[in-house]
Scaffold this motif. Structure first.
Motif, PDB file in Angstrom:
ATOM      1  N   VAL A 106      -9.782   2.434  -1.376  1.00 65.76           N
ATOM      2  CA  VAL A 106      -8.723   1.370  -2.163  1.00 65.76           C
ATOM      3  C   VAL A 106      -8.963   0.284  -1.393  1.00 65.76           C
ATOM      4  CG1 VAL A 106      -5.946   1.153  -2.929  1.00 65.76           C
ATOM      5  CG2 VAL A 106      -7.154   3.296  -3.649  1.00 65.76           C
ATOM      6  N   MET A 118      -4.549  -4.159  -6.460  1.00 69.41           N
ATOM      7  CA  MET A 118      -5.473  -2.736  -5.824  1.00 69.41           C
ATOM      8  C   MET A 118      -6.449  -2.591  -6.349  1.00 69.41           C
ATOM      9  SD  MET A 118      -2.714  -2.072  -4.182  1.00 69.41           S
ATOM     10  CE  MET A 118      -2.533   0.415  -4.186  1.00 69.41           C
ATOM     11  N   SER A 151      -9.962   0.413  -6.833  1.00 71.25           N
ATOM     12  CA  SER A 151     -10.178   1.216  -6.128  1.00 71.25           C
ATOM     13  C   SER A 151     -12.089   1.014  -6.641  1.00 71.25           C
ATOM     14  CB  SER A 151      -9.803   2.979  -6.639  1.00 71.25           C
ATOM     15  OG  SER A 151     -10.186   3.221  -6.411  1.00 71.25           O
TER      16      SER A 151
END
Length: 230
Positions: free
Chosen positions: A161, A217, A219
């Motif tokens: 992440v 965020m 990922s």
């Protein structure tokens, strides 16, 4: 050094009071660094972001972290504290005054052996690093995030992440550019390029959180990500 955008929150005041002030601040020596930053006006991550970061790192069981933007070393110290004695943070900063203060912070907490502080511009340093890192925290010049992202995607592990701080510009990032002061338009354009590049990308899982002045965020779902930046 005051970050004005931190004091123009996009959430209601009572929600800010809940997530920033009702949640306990950091304890121990990390809490002392947090309090020092508050008293001297050094712009570190606000308490709601710090609380989330601590919680999140514990959940993903991160051990090897890259940070872009050291400041006085508060967030790096917080991350070491959250991850434990067998963890490591590599952090980058180019400002001499911050580098000196960060070194004092790490010495005060006795974590010098767990932190590698790289001195210089992240645009020159990131390309020289090898991964993989479990987690990457970007909290530096907002106009540079989109430039740093390709290297960060290369360096973070598959499934890892990247957390990018301060992506709202107090909510103005969604305004018409004509309403943005000329001095802020470069940041405005670069943040919107960042959103354009990652939102909807097939190889990335992305979410946006209303913490502080906004957190993005990301990922990485595959080993190699082809990022198109216009």
């Amino acid at each position: 050094m005051r970050n004005e955008m931190m004091y123009r929150p996009v959430l209601k005041d009572e929600i800010i009071d809940l997530i920033r002030y009702r949640q306990p601040e950091m304890g121990g020596k990390v809490g002392e660094i947090q309090q020092e930053a508050k008293e001297t006006g050094v712009p570190v991550i606000p308490n709601e972001t710090a609380t989330f970061l601590r919680f999140f790192l514990k959940q993903i069981k991160a051990k090897n972290v890259l940070e872009v933007g050291t400041a006085i070393g508060f967030s790096a110290s917080l991350m070491i504290d959250a991850m434990g004695p067998d963890s490591h943070v590599t952090t980058i900063d180019r400002f001499d005054v911050m580098i000196r203060r960060a070194k004092k912070t790490f010495e005060k907490l006795g974590i010098e052996d767990q932190v590698t502080l790289l001195e210089g511009d992240a645009k020159d340093i990131l390309g020289t690093l090898d991964g993989p890192f479990d987690f990457i925290f970007m909290d530096s010049a907002k106009s540079k995030y989109i430039e740093f992202l390709p290297d960060c995607l290369r360096l973070v592990k598959e499934g890892g992440v990247i957390m990018i701080d301060d992506v709202f510009q107090a909510g103005t990032v969604m305004h018409d550019i004509k309403d943005i002061p000329k001095s802020q338009r470069t940041i405005y354009r670069k943040l919107n390029k960042l959103y354009d590049a990652v939102l909807g990308h097939d190889d990335l899982s992305v979410t946006i959180l209303p913490l502080g002045d906004g957190v993005l965020m990301i990922s990485k779902e595959v080993e190699e990500v082809n990022l198109i930046v216009d």
